[in-house]
Write a protein that holds these residues in place. Structure first.
Motif, PDB file in Angstrom:
ATOM      1  N   PHE A  69      33.646 107.909  23.220  1.00 27.46           N
ATOM      2  CA  PHE A  69      32.209 107.605  23.267  1.00 27.46           C
ATOM      3  C   PHE A  69      31.907 106.300  22.537  1.00 27.46           C
ATOM      4  CE2 PHE A  69      27.711 108.253  21.988  1.00 27.46           C
ATOM      5  CZ  PHE A  69      27.171 108.413  23.261  1.00 27.46           C
ATOM      6  N   ALA A  70      32.526 106.099  21.388  1.00 24.93           N
ATOM      7  CA  ALA A  70      32.344 104.844  20.661  1.00 24.93           C
ATOM      8  C   ALA A  70      32.922 103.677  21.454  1.00 24.93           C
ATOM      9  CB  ALA A  70      33.007 104.921  19.287  1.00 24.93           C
ATOM     10  N   ARG A  71      34.065 103.910  22.106  1.00 30.80           N
ATOM     11  CA  ARG A  71      34.665 102.850  22.908  1.00 30.80           C
ATOM     12  C   ARG A  71      33.838 102.543  24.156  1.00 30.80           C
ATOM     13  NH1 ARG A  71      39.548 104.144  25.084  1.00 30.80           N
ATOM     14  NH2 ARG A  71      39.461 106.352  24.547  1.00 30.80           N
ATOM     15  N   LEU A  72      33.207 103.568  24.732  1.00 31.38           N
ATOM     16  CA  LEU A  72      32.338 103.341  25.877  1.00 31.38           C
ATOM     17  C   LEU A  72      31.176 102.432  25.484  1.00 31.38           C
ATOM     18  CD1 LEU A  72      31.552 103.931  28.797  1.00 31.38           C
ATOM     19  CD2 LEU A  72      30.349 105.980  27.984  1.00 31.38           C
ATOM     20  N   GLY A  73      30.595 102.681  24.300  1.00 37.93           N
ATOM     21  CA  GLY A  73      29.538 101.797  23.826  1.00 37.93           C
ATOM     22  C   GLY A  73      30.036 100.374  23.647  1.00 37.93           C
ATOM     23  N   GLY A  74      31.242 100.233  23.096  1.00 41.10           N
ATOM     24  CA  GLY A  74      31.808  98.900  22.931  1.00 41.10           C
ATOM     25  C   GLY A  74      32.065  98.217  24.259  1.00 41.10           C
ATOM     26  N   SER A  75      32.518  98.977  25.257  1.00 39.03           N
ATOM     27  CA  SER A  75      32.785  98.374  26.563  1.00 39.03           C
ATOM     28  C   SER A  75      31.496  97.920  27.238  1.00 39.03           C
ATOM     29  CB  SER A  75      33.537  99.370  27.453  1.00 39.03           C
ATOM     30  OG  SER A  75      32.731 100.500  27.747  1.00 39.03           O
ATOM     31  N   ILE A  76      30.413  98.674  27.045  1.00 36.28           N
ATOM     32  CA  ILE A  76      29.126  98.261  27.620  1.00 36.28           C
ATOM     33  C   ILE A  76      28.659  96.959  26.981  1.00 36.28           C
ATOM     34  CG2 ILE A  76      26.690  98.874  27.825  1.00 36.28           C
ATOM     35  CD1 ILE A  76      27.595 101.814  28.024  1.00 36.28           C
ATOM     36  N   LEU A  77      28.775  96.862  25.655  1.00 33.27           N
ATOM     37  CA  LEU A  77      28.353  95.633  24.974  1.00 33.27           C
ATOM     38  C   LEU A  77      29.247  94.455  25.317  1.00 33.27           C
ATOM     39  CD1 LEU A  77      27.385  96.765  21.343  1.00 33.27           C
ATOM     40  CD2 LEU A  77      25.875  96.166  23.245  1.00 33.27           C
ATOM     41  N   PHE A  78      30.542  94.707  25.472  1.00 33.94           N
ATOM     42  CA  PHE A  78      31.485  93.613  25.715  1.00 33.94           C
ATOM     43  C   PHE A  78      31.404  93.099  27.147  1.00 33.94           C
ATOM     44  CE2 PHE A  78      35.561  91.727  26.748  1.00 33.94           C
ATOM     45  CZ  PHE A  78      35.848  90.964  25.639  1.00 33.94           C
ATOM     46  N   TYR A  79      31.324  94.012  28.109  1.00 39.77           N
ATOM     47  CA  TYR A  79      31.408  93.626  29.514  1.00 39.77           C
ATOM     48  C   TYR A  79      30.061  93.386  30.175  1.00 39.77           C
ATOM     49  CZ  TYR A  79      36.340  94.967  29.295  1.00 39.77           C
ATOM     50  OH  TYR A  79      37.674  95.057  28.964  1.00 39.77           O
ATOM     51  N   THR A  80      28.956  93.704  29.499  1.00 40.89           N
ATOM     52  CA  THR A  80      27.636  93.500  30.080  1.00 40.89           C
ATOM     53  C   THR A  80      26.678  92.941  29.026  1.00 40.89           C
ATOM     54  OG1 THR A  80      26.574  95.627  29.538  1.00 40.89           O
ATOM     55  CG2 THR A  80      28.057  95.599  31.422  1.00 40.89           C
ATOM     56  N   LYS A  81      25.467  92.648  29.473  1.00 41.71           N
ATOM     57  CA  LYS A  81      24.399  92.232  28.569  1.00 41.71           C
ATOM     58  C   LYS A  81      23.440  93.372  28.269  1.00 41.71           C
ATOM     59  CE  LYS A  81      22.345  88.365  29.346  1.00 41.71           C
ATOM     60  NZ  LYS A  81      21.579  87.285  30.034  1.00 41.71           N
ATOM     61  N   LEU A  82      23.790  94.574  28.684  1.00 42.47           N
ATOM     62  CA  LEU A  82      22.894  95.713  28.524  1.00 42.47           C
ATOM     63  C   LEU A  82      22.876  96.175  27.066  1.00 42.47           C
ATOM     64  CD1 LEU A  82      23.925  97.731  31.696  1.00 42.47           C
ATOM     65  CD2 LEU A  82      22.006  96.150  31.437  1.00 42.47           C
ATOM     66  N   GLY A 116      21.404 104.238  17.395  1.00 38.85           N
ATOM     67  CA  GLY A 116      22.218 105.340  16.946  1.00 38.85           C
ATOM     68  C   GLY A 116      23.584 105.426  17.601  1.00 38.85           C
ATOM     69  N   TRP A 117      23.777 104.677  18.677  1.00 38.51           N
ATOM     70  CA  TRP A 117      25.077 104.642  19.342  1.00 38.51           C
ATOM     71  C   TRP A 117      25.949 103.611  18.638  1.00 38.51           C
ATOM     72  CZ3 TRP A 117      25.657 104.656  25.414  1.00 38.51           C
ATOM     73  CH2 TRP A 117      26.995 104.887  25.737  1.00 38.51           C
ATOM     74  N   GLN A 118      26.956 104.060  17.921  1.00 40.89           N
ATOM     75  CA  GLN A 118      27.817 103.165  17.151  1.00 40.89           C
ATOM     76  C   GLN A 118      29.018 102.742  17.997  1.00 40.89           C
ATOM     77  OE1 GLN A 118      27.073 101.984  14.152  1.00 40.89           O
ATOM     78  NE2 GLN A 118      25.166 103.155  14.200  1.00 40.89           N
ATOM     79  N   PRO A 119      29.028 101.487  18.479  1.00 37.49           N
ATOM     80  CA  PRO A 119      30.124 101.052  19.351  1.00 37.49           C
ATOM     81  C   PRO A 119      31.351 100.620  18.559  1.00 37.49           C
ATOM     82  CG  PRO A 119      28.559  99.265  19.073  1.00 37.49           C
ATOM     83  CD  PRO A 119      28.003 100.445  18.304  1.00 37.49           C
ATOM     84  N   ARG A 120      32.508 100.755  19.184  1.00 38.21           N
ATOM     85  CA  ARG A 120      33.761 100.220  18.663  1.00 38.21           C
ATOM     86  C   ARG A 120      34.460  99.494  19.804  1.00 38.21           C
ATOM     87  NH1 ARG A 120      35.207 102.378  13.593  1.00 38.21           N
ATOM     88  NH2 ARG A 120      36.842 100.783  13.718  1.00 38.21           N
ATOM     89  N   PHE A 121      35.208  98.469  19.467  1.00 41.12           N
ATOM     90  CA  PHE A 121      35.793  97.621  20.494  1.00 41.12           C
ATOM     91  C   PHE A 121      37.302  97.788  20.638  1.00 41.12           C
ATOM     92  CE2 PHE A 121      31.854  95.654  19.135  1.00 41.12           C
ATOM     93  CZ  PHE A 121      31.243  95.388  20.350  1.00 41.12           C
TER      94      PHE A 121
END
Length: 264
Positions: A19-32, A37-42
């Motif tokens: 789930f943390a990696r999914l957030g990181g992938s959204i931030l990395f691969y898109t501008k969305l 509260g969603w803590q991303p990891r890359f």
């Protein structure tokens, strides 16, 4: 963010939950943006790129359908859909394809990586961008039926090809964004994830649209072949991959698959 503990000798480096990696992938691969509260990891986001591609493809299909319902001509809405895809991704993959084209245009192999690292786009990079956007737009406009399925499949296959390139070929730079992807990749399970997703997309497509089986077959076989061949060709030209060639793998796989689908 708290750094992950280092790996012990003989062990692979740890990575956070999906789930943390999914957030990181959204931030990395898109501008969305992400919800609060969603803590991303890359670390280890590369295997989830096909998942992001699936979501982007479905979103673009929805926009295409809405514009079609409003009566917008096919060519115009095709151009808008392709342009929106570039905007949502921040041109990340297109920029890589442009830099790769500039590098491949250099005759001296020793200078290619330096040319690719140059932030200024050269003539070959601009021509590559025009070719990619033009071919994608025209090919999508030619698809009278099944355009949604092909568009989704292309975005999944392109990103799966990137995962295979990360897993299979050496990384040519000592550091960079691509190095993070390779460090935290788990093979073969990570590239099998995207392959399973691509197969599921085609299975659902064939089930929902049995009259488009020829197109489904072309997309399945062509997407698999192009995703593998594009990464292999870039490896042959450069002796490995960089973050730029990962983007080029995505863009050219998508472009060539859309063109191939017009044969149906």
């Amino acid at each position: 963010m708290t750094p992950l503990p280092p790996a012990k000798p003989g062990e692979t480096s740890p990575r956070p939950g999906w789930f943390a990696r999914l957030g990181g992938s959204i931030l990395f691969y898109t501008k969305l943006p992400l919800p609060s509260g969603w803590q991303p990891r890359f670390e280890g986001i590369a295997p989830l790129a096909p998942v992001v591609g699936l979501a982007l493809g479905l979103g673009l299909v929805g926009v295409d359908f809405a514009l079609g319902q409003l009566g917008m001509p096919t060519l115009t809405r095709s151009a808008l859909v392709i342009g929106l895809g570039v905007w949502v991704t921040g041109g990340l993959h297109l920029d890589g394809a442009m830099d790769t084209a500039d590098g491949l245009a250099v005759m001296d192999p020793e200078r290619r990586l330096a040319a690719m690292a140059d932030s200024h786009s050269g003539a070959f990079g601009v021509m590559a961008a025009i070719a990619i956007l033009g071919l994608k737009t025209l090919a999508l406009a030619e698809l009278a039926t099944g355009r949604g399925g092909v568009l989704v499949a292309a975005m999944v296959w392109g990103r799966w090809g990137q995962v295979v390139a990360i897993a299979r070929y050496p990384y040519l730079r000592a550091e960079g964004k691509g190095a993070l992807h390779r460090e935290h990749l788990r093979s073969p399970q990570d590239w099998l994830l995207g392959l399973g997703l691509a197969l599921a997309v085609h299975g659902i497509w064939a089930w929902r649209c049995p009259d488009q089986l020829l197109l489904v077959g072309i997309s399945l076989v062509g997407g698999l072949g192009l995703a593998l061949a594009t990464g292999a060709w870039l490896d042959r030209c450069l002796g490995g991959h960089t973050g730029d060639t990962y983007g080029a793998t995505v863009e050219w796989t998508e472009t060539l698959l859309l063109c191939l689908a017009t044969l149906a």
